[in-house]
Write a protein that holds these residues in place. Structure first.
Motif, PDB file in Angstrom:
ATOM      1  N   SER A  74       0.848  -1.189   0.000  1.00 52.87           N
ATOM      2  CA  SER A  74       0.000   0.000   0.000  1.00 52.87           C
ATOM      3  C   SER A  74       0.887   1.244   0.000  1.00 52.87           C
ATOM      4  O   SER A  74       1.858   1.328   0.763  1.00 52.87           O
ATOM      5  CB  SER A  74      -0.918   0.016   1.231  1.00 52.87           C
ATOM      6  OG  SER A  74      -1.854  -1.038   1.164  1.00 52.87           O
ATOM      7  N   TYR A  75       0.544   2.195  -0.861  1.00 56.41           N
ATOM      8  CA  TYR A  75       1.319   3.422  -0.994  1.00 56.41           C
ATOM      9  C   TYR A  75       0.473   4.635  -0.631  1.00 56.41           C
ATOM     10  O   TYR A  75      -0.716   4.691  -0.965  1.00 56.41           O
ATOM     11  CB  TYR A  75       1.828   3.585  -2.430  1.00 56.41           C
ATOM     12  CG  TYR A  75       2.811   2.528  -2.850  1.00 56.41           C
ATOM     13  CD1 TYR A  75       4.149   2.594  -2.454  1.00 56.41           C
ATOM     14  CD2 TYR A  75       2.406   1.450  -3.643  1.00 56.41           C
ATOM     15  CE1 TYR A  75       5.059   1.621  -2.844  1.00 56.41           C
ATOM     16  CE2 TYR A  75       3.315   0.467  -4.030  1.00 56.41           C
ATOM     17  CZ  TYR A  75       4.635   0.559  -3.626  1.00 56.41           C
ATOM     18  OH  TYR A  75       5.525  -0.410  -4.001  1.00 56.41           O
ATOM     19  N   LEU A  76       1.091   5.586   0.018  1.00 52.84           N
ATOM     20  CA  LEU A  76       0.437   6.851   0.331  1.00 52.84           C
ATOM     21  C   LEU A  76       0.900   7.905  -0.666  1.00 52.84           C
ATOM     22  O   LEU A  76       2.093   8.194  -0.779  1.00 52.84           O
ATOM     23  CB  LEU A  76       0.792   7.296   1.754  1.00 52.84           C
ATOM     24  CG  LEU A  76       0.227   8.651   2.193  1.00 52.84           C
ATOM     25  CD1 LEU A  76      -1.303   8.638   2.164  1.00 52.84           C
ATOM     26  CD2 LEU A  76       0.745   9.021   3.581  1.00 52.84           C
ATOM     27  N   LEU A  77      -0.057   8.454  -1.423  1.00 59.23           N
ATOM     28  CA  LEU A  77       0.229   9.532  -2.366  1.00 59.23           C
ATOM     29  C   LEU A  77      -0.242  10.831  -1.728  1.00 59.23           C
ATOM     30  O   LEU A  77      -1.449  11.038  -1.527  1.00 59.23           O
ATOM     31  CB  LEU A  77      -0.486   9.295  -3.692  1.00 59.23           C
ATOM     32  CG  LEU A  77      -0.256   7.956  -4.380  1.00 59.23           C
ATOM     33  CD1 LEU A  77      -1.016   7.894  -5.696  1.00 59.23           C
ATOM     34  CD2 LEU A  77       1.225   7.714  -4.618  1.00 59.23           C
ATOM     35  N   ARG A  78       0.675  11.717  -1.423  1.00 62.32           N
ATOM     36  CA  ARG A  78       0.349  12.933  -0.700  1.00 62.32           C
ATOM     37  C   ARG A  78      -0.018  14.076  -1.639  1.00 62.32           C
ATOM     38  O   ARG A  78       0.592  14.261  -2.682  1.00 62.32           O
ATOM     39  CB  ARG A  78       1.526  13.360   0.185  1.00 62.32           C
ATOM     40  CG  ARG A  78       1.891  12.334   1.254  1.00 62.32           C
ATOM     41  CD  ARG A  78       3.017  12.837   2.133  1.00 62.32           C
ATOM     42  NE  ARG A  78       3.448  11.860   3.105  1.00 62.32           N
ATOM     43  CZ  ARG A  78       2.858  11.646   4.278  1.00 62.32           C
ATOM     44  NH1 ARG A  78       1.792  12.365   4.614  1.00 62.32           N
ATOM     45  NH2 ARG A  78       3.328  10.732   5.113  1.00 62.32           N
ATOM     46  N   ASN A  79      -1.036  14.829  -1.242  1.00 65.44           N
ATOM     47  CA  ASN A  79      -1.434  16.080  -1.906  1.00 65.44           C
ATOM     48  C   ASN A  79      -1.742  15.903  -3.389  1.00 65.44           C
ATOM     49  O   ASN A  79      -1.497  16.806  -4.192  1.00 65.44           O
ATOM     50  CB  ASN A  79      -0.327  17.132  -1.730  1.00 65.44           C
ATOM     51  CG  ASN A  79      -0.077  17.454  -0.272  1.00 65.44           C
ATOM     52  OD1 ASN A  79      -1.017  17.607   0.512  1.00 65.44           O
ATOM     53  ND2 ASN A  79       1.181  17.548   0.093  1.00 65.44           N
ATOM     54  N   VAL A  80      -2.305  14.779  -3.764  1.00 64.17           N
ATOM     55  CA  VAL A  80      -2.587  14.556  -5.180  1.00 64.17           C
ATOM     56  C   VAL A  80      -3.846  15.293  -5.633  1.00 64.17           C
ATOM     57  O   VAL A  80      -4.083  15.429  -6.840  1.00 64.17           O
ATOM     58  CB  VAL A  80      -2.735  13.054  -5.490  1.00 64.17           C
ATOM     59  CG1 VAL A  80      -1.422  12.342  -5.279  1.00 64.17           C
ATOM     60  CG2 VAL A  80      -3.839  12.419  -4.655  1.00 64.17           C
ATOM     61  N   SER A  81      -4.637  15.770  -4.686  1.00 61.83           N
ATOM     62  CA  SER A  81      -5.863  16.482  -5.063  1.00 61.83           C
ATOM     63  C   SER A  81      -5.754  17.984  -4.875  1.00 61.83           C
ATOM     64  O   SER A  81      -6.714  18.714  -5.075  1.00 61.83           O
ATOM     65  CB  SER A  81      -7.044  15.963  -4.227  1.00 61.83           C
ATOM     66  OG  SER A  81      -7.244  14.595  -4.430  1.00 61.83           O
TER      67      SER A  81
END
Length: 240
Positions: free
Chosen positions: A33-40
């Motif tokens: 599982s990966y956390l993608l930060r501030n993609v929105s």
């Protein structure tokens, strides 16, 4: 430590206001599982998010730490660019269904090169071929080989298949022994590869019946397996 691995996207969910948690099956680490930060929150972030469509085949550069439950993606690029898998109406329905099923099925957090290669090559096959109506049936059957419960091959014209034991039989021995059209189709599928899928001539009712049987087979052999919620919509697309 930065590390590079190929990965297939299984699911993504929104986390907090601007982040995403993406679950991938990776070549090097299995399920991650990966956390993608501030993609929105920015145009740059949205561009990064666009890579992570269901079943996309990516190459990830990550900061991988075994002590973390959520890993960090530093760089991402497309490993294999689909031509129509995620845009064709029926193929995209198959994609959604398979992604949900694989999310429920794949649990190991360790490398399995053979399983990864199977997923990678079969999805590329689906992307490039037009005889795909029964693709998901053969995909599920061959997936059981990698998960440890591939059916034993028939020996002497047995007419029953025991879903609980994964064996062919001459007689019904319990409530999970089945016969009829599904077993004829099962024997046919056991003897072919994906390039012979065009030899399978069945109607939508037969297709749904066999799929229902295969999902029960998964349920009997995989603890915690959940039937895909998208199955109803999936069947409707094939009947339209």
């Amino acid at each position: 430590m930065l590390t590079t691995t190929n990965a297939i996207v299984l699911s993504k969910i929104k986390y907090r206001d601007n982040d995403l948690i993406v679950k991938c099956y990776t070549q090097k680490y299995g399920l991650v599982s990966y956390l993608l930060r501030n993609v929105s929150s920015s145009k740059k972030g949205n561009s990064k998010s666009a890579y992570f469509q269901l079943l996309s085949q990516l190459q990830l550069v990550t900061l991988h730490k075994n002590t973390r439950s959520l890993q960090e993606v530093k760089e991402v690029k497309v490993h294999y660019l689909y031509s129509n898998l995620q845009t064709h109406v029926i193929k995209s329905a198959i994609t959604f269904f398979l992604a949900e099923l694989l999310t429920s099925t794949l649990k190991e957090e360790e490398s399995n090169e053979h399983l990864y290669a199977y997923l990678e090559t079969t999805l590329q096959w689906l992307d490039t071929h037009n005889h795909y109506a029964n693709f998901h049936l053969l995909f599920l059957l061959k997936l059981t080989k990698h998960l440890g419960f591939y059916p034993e091959l028939p020996q002497n014209n047995e007419s029953w298949f025991n879903l609980a034991e994964g064996t062919f039989q001459h007689h019904k021995t319990n409530m999970y022994a089945v016969s009829g059209e599904n077993i004829i189709l099962l024997k046919h599928l056991l003897g072919i590869n994906f390039d012979k899928l065009n030899t399978i001539k069945i109607n939508s009712n037969q297709r749904q019946s066999f799929l229902k049987m295969m999902l029960l087979y998964f349920e009997l052999h995989l603890e915690g397996f959940r039937k895909p919620q998208s199955m109803k919509i999936f069947n409707q697309v094939f009947n339209s």
